[in-house]
Design an enzyme around this catalytic site. Structure first.
Site, short mmCIF file in Angstrom:
data_model
loop_
_atom_site.label_atom_id
_atom_site.label_comp_id
_atom_site.label_asym_id
_atom_site.label_seq_id
_atom_site.Cartn_x
_atom_site.Cartn_y
_atom_site.Cartn_z
N GLN A 1 1.81 3.48 -3.62
CA GLN A 1 0.93 4.48 -4.26
C GLN A 1 1.48 5.89 -4.10
O GLN A 1 1.16 6.79 -4.87
CB GLN A 1 -0.48 4.36 -3.65
CG GLN A 1 -1.42 5.50 -3.93
CD GLN A 1 -1.65 6.38 -2.69
OE1 GLN A 1 -0.99 6.20 -1.67
NE2 GLN A 1 -2.57 7.31 -2.80
N CYS B 1 -3.96 8.51 7.67
CA CYS B 1 -4.25 8.48 6.24
C CYS B 1 -4.75 7.12 5.78
O CYS B 1 -5.43 7.02 4.76
CB CYS B 1 -3.02 8.91 5.44
SG CYS B 1 -1.64 7.75 5.50
N SER C 1 0.82 -1.22 0.00
CA SER C 1 0.00 0.00 0.00
C SER C 1 0.85 1.27 0.00
O SER C 1 0.36 2.35 -0.33
CB SER C 1 -0.94 0.01 1.20
OG SER C 1 -0.20 0.02 2.42
N ASN C 2 2.14 1.16 0.37
CA ASN C 2 3.02 2.34 0.37
C ASN C 2 3.36 2.81 -1.04
O ASN C 2 3.66 3.99 -1.25
CB ASN C 2 4.34 2.01 1.07
CG ASN C 2 4.21 1.62 2.52
OD1 ASN C 2 5.02 0.87 3.05
ND2 ASN C 2 3.15 2.10 3.19
N CYS D 1 -15.62 20.51 10.20
CA CYS D 1 -15.28 19.79 8.97
C CYS D 1 -15.73 18.34 9.16
O CYS D 1 -16.51 18.04 10.07
CB CYS D 1 -13.78 19.88 8.66
SG CYS D 1 -12.73 19.00 9.82
#
Length: 404
Positions: free
Chosen positions: A86, A206, A83-84, A363
Site C-alpha cells: 500500500q 503505524c 500489507s507493505n 491529542c
C-alpha cells in the site's frame, strides 16, 4: 550561531569527468545551476546508506538512484508482506516473501545497472552500526522503531556524519537533518529536539494507528531532496529546522529547532515507530517517563481536568487539543481549546505562544502532542508538557468521561 537552514559546503568532492552516456542521462540536472556538472559528479561519487526499505526508504531509494547517487547501501532485515504494498513502492506483488534488501536492490539496479548497490540484510544494532555507517558519507533514516533512530543519532554523532530523518503518523510527516558537528554553524541532534525515546507502548506503530500511503512519497521525496542539497552544497538545508507536512490539510510548515543548552552528549554508540518521541524535561529524574510531572504515578494518564496538578501545577495553563475536528467531535476533552496539529506547529503559531505561561498539549494517543510539546520548548516555551497516552488513555481511566 548560523541561521536555521543556512547553506553548507558540499559534502562530497566531485568524481571523475562525466561520460557521454552520463551527460545524456543527467541532462536535466546539468541544466540546473544548483547542480550542474560538478554537482552531478558529486552525486555519482556519493555513498549514501538508507536504513529501512519500507514506506520512507522506498521513494528515497528510487529517487536517489534516479539522481545518480553512485553508491547506495540498503539496511533491512525484514521480508515483504502484502500489507507493505500500500505504501512501499519499491516492492511489487511478486516480491511478497522476499527479503526487502533483495527486492529493493533489484529495483534500484533495474533503474540504473551502473550504480553500486550494497545490500545489508541485518538489523542495525550497537554491535554493527559503527562499522556499517563508517563506510558512507551520509545516512538516511527510513526505520520504523525508536531504538534504531536513537542508535543512528548516537553513532552518527560519534562519527561526525549527517543523517536525514523522516517520521510518519497517519496523515502527518516530519523531515529534518541532524548533524552533531557540521563544518559551519551549530549542530543539532535528534536528542536535542526530542530528548530520549518514549516508554515502550506509549506510541502506537503505524500498523495500529494507520498511515496514508502517499504521505510516504511526500516525505521520502523531501528526504531525497535533502540528500541532493547536502551532497551538492545547493540551497538551504534542513539542519536547524523541522519541516512538518499535513497531507489531509495540504500544508507544509517550517519549525526552527536548536541545540539543547548544556547537553554535552555528542558521541557514543548507544542506543524509532513512525512517530517522533517526547522530549525529556531537564528536571525529570533519570529513568522517569518523558514529560512525567513531579509526583505523578508512573504510567497514569492525567485526569479530565489537566489543570488539577497531574500534568501541570498551574491554574492558568493553556490546554490545547491538537486533534482533527472529527476526533474532537467524537470525544471532546474538557477545558481545552482546539488548534489542529498542523496549525499549531506552524512557525506563526509557535512564535505567538506565551513563553511564560504553562502549556499542556493533548491529542488522540500522545504522539502528536509529544512532538508539538518538543517544538514548543524549542520555540522557547519554558513549561510545555503533553498528556502521555492521549485522550484515548484518559478516557479509559476513572478520571475519564465515564465518571463525569
Amino acid at each position: 550561531m548560523s541561521p536555521a537552514g543556512a547553506p553548507l559546503p558540499p559534502l562530497v568532492e566531485p568524481g571523475p569527468p562525466l561520460t557521454p552516456g552520463q551527460v545524456a542521462r543527467y541532462a536535466r540536472h546539468l541544466a540546473l545551476a544548483e547542480v550542474g556538472e560538478a554537482g552531478q559528479r558529486r552525486l555519482l561519487a556519493a555513498r549514501v546508506l538508507v536504513v529501512g526499505a519500507g514506506g520512507l526508504g522506498s521513494p528515497v531509494l528510487l529517487y536517489l538512484a534516479a539522481a545518480g547517487v553512485g553508491t547506495l547501501g540498503i539496511v533491512d532485515d525484514d521480508v515483504v508482506e502484502v500489507s507493505n504494498l500500500q505504501r512501499q513502492v519499491v516492492h511489487g506483488a511478486a516480491d511478497v516473501g522476499r527479503r526487502k534488501v533483495d527486492s529493493a536492490a533489484d529495483a534500484v539496479r533495474a533503474l540504473d545497472p551502473a550504480l553500486d548497490v550494497r545490500a545489508h540484510p541485518v538489523r542495525l544494532d550497537a554491535d554493527n552500526a559503527r562499522t556499517l555507517l563508517a563506510g558512507y558519507d551520509l545516512v538516511v533514516d527510513g526505520s520504523d522503531n525508536f531504538a534504531t533512530r536513537y542508535l543512528l543519532d548516537d553513532v552518527c554523532a560519534g562519527l561526525g556524519l549527517p543523517w536525514v530523518w523522516g517520521s510518519l503518523q497517519r496523515g502527518h510527516a516530519q523531515v529534518s537533518t541532524f548533524w552533531s558537528t557540521p563544518p559551519v554553524g551549530e549542530g543539532v541532534t535528534l536528542r536535542d529536539v526530542f530528548g530520549g525515546p518514549p516508554p515502550d507502548g506509549t506510541v502506537p506503530p503505524c500498523a495500529v494507528d494507520g498511515v496514508l500511503g502517499a504521505v510516504c512519497a511526500a516525505a521520502g521525496a523531501a528526504m531525497a531532496l535533502e540528500v541532493v542539497r547536502l551532497v551538492c552544497g545547493a540551497g538551504r538545508t534542513l539542519l536547524g529546522r523541522v519541516v512538518v507536512h499535513d497531507a489531509f490539510a495540504g500544508t507544509w510548515h517550517d519549525v526552527p529547532v536548536r541545540r539543547r543548552a548544556g547537553d554535552s552528549r555528542r558521541d557514543g554508540a548507544g542506543g524509532a515507530t513512525d512517530a517522533p518521541s517526547p522530549v525529556r524535561r531537564a528536571d525529570a529524574p533519570t529513568g522517569a517517563p518523558a514529560d512525567a510531572p513531579p509526583g505523578a504515578p508512573a504510567g497514569r494518564p492525567a485526569p479530565r481536568d489537566v489543570r488539577t496538578g497531574d500534568v501541570v501545577a498551574a491554574d492558568d495553563a493553556d490546554v490545547v487539543d491538537l486533534r482533527d475536528a472529527v476526533e474532537v467531535a467524537a470525544l471532546p476533552f474538557p477545558g481545552a481549546r482546539h488548534v489542529p496539529f498542523a496549525q499549531f506547529v506552524s512557525e506563526t503559531t509557535l512564535a505567538g505562544l506565551d513563553l511564560d505561561r504553562p502549556l499542556v498539549l493533548v491529542c488522540r494517543v500522545g504522539s502528536r502532542s509529544a512532538h508539538a510539546a518538543a517544538l514548543a520548548r524549542a520555540a522557547g516555551v519554558r513549561d510545555a508538557r503533553h498528556l502521555p497516552g492521549g485522550v484515548a488513555a484518559w478516557a479509559r481511566t476513572p478520571a475519564g468521561p465515564d465518571t463525569a
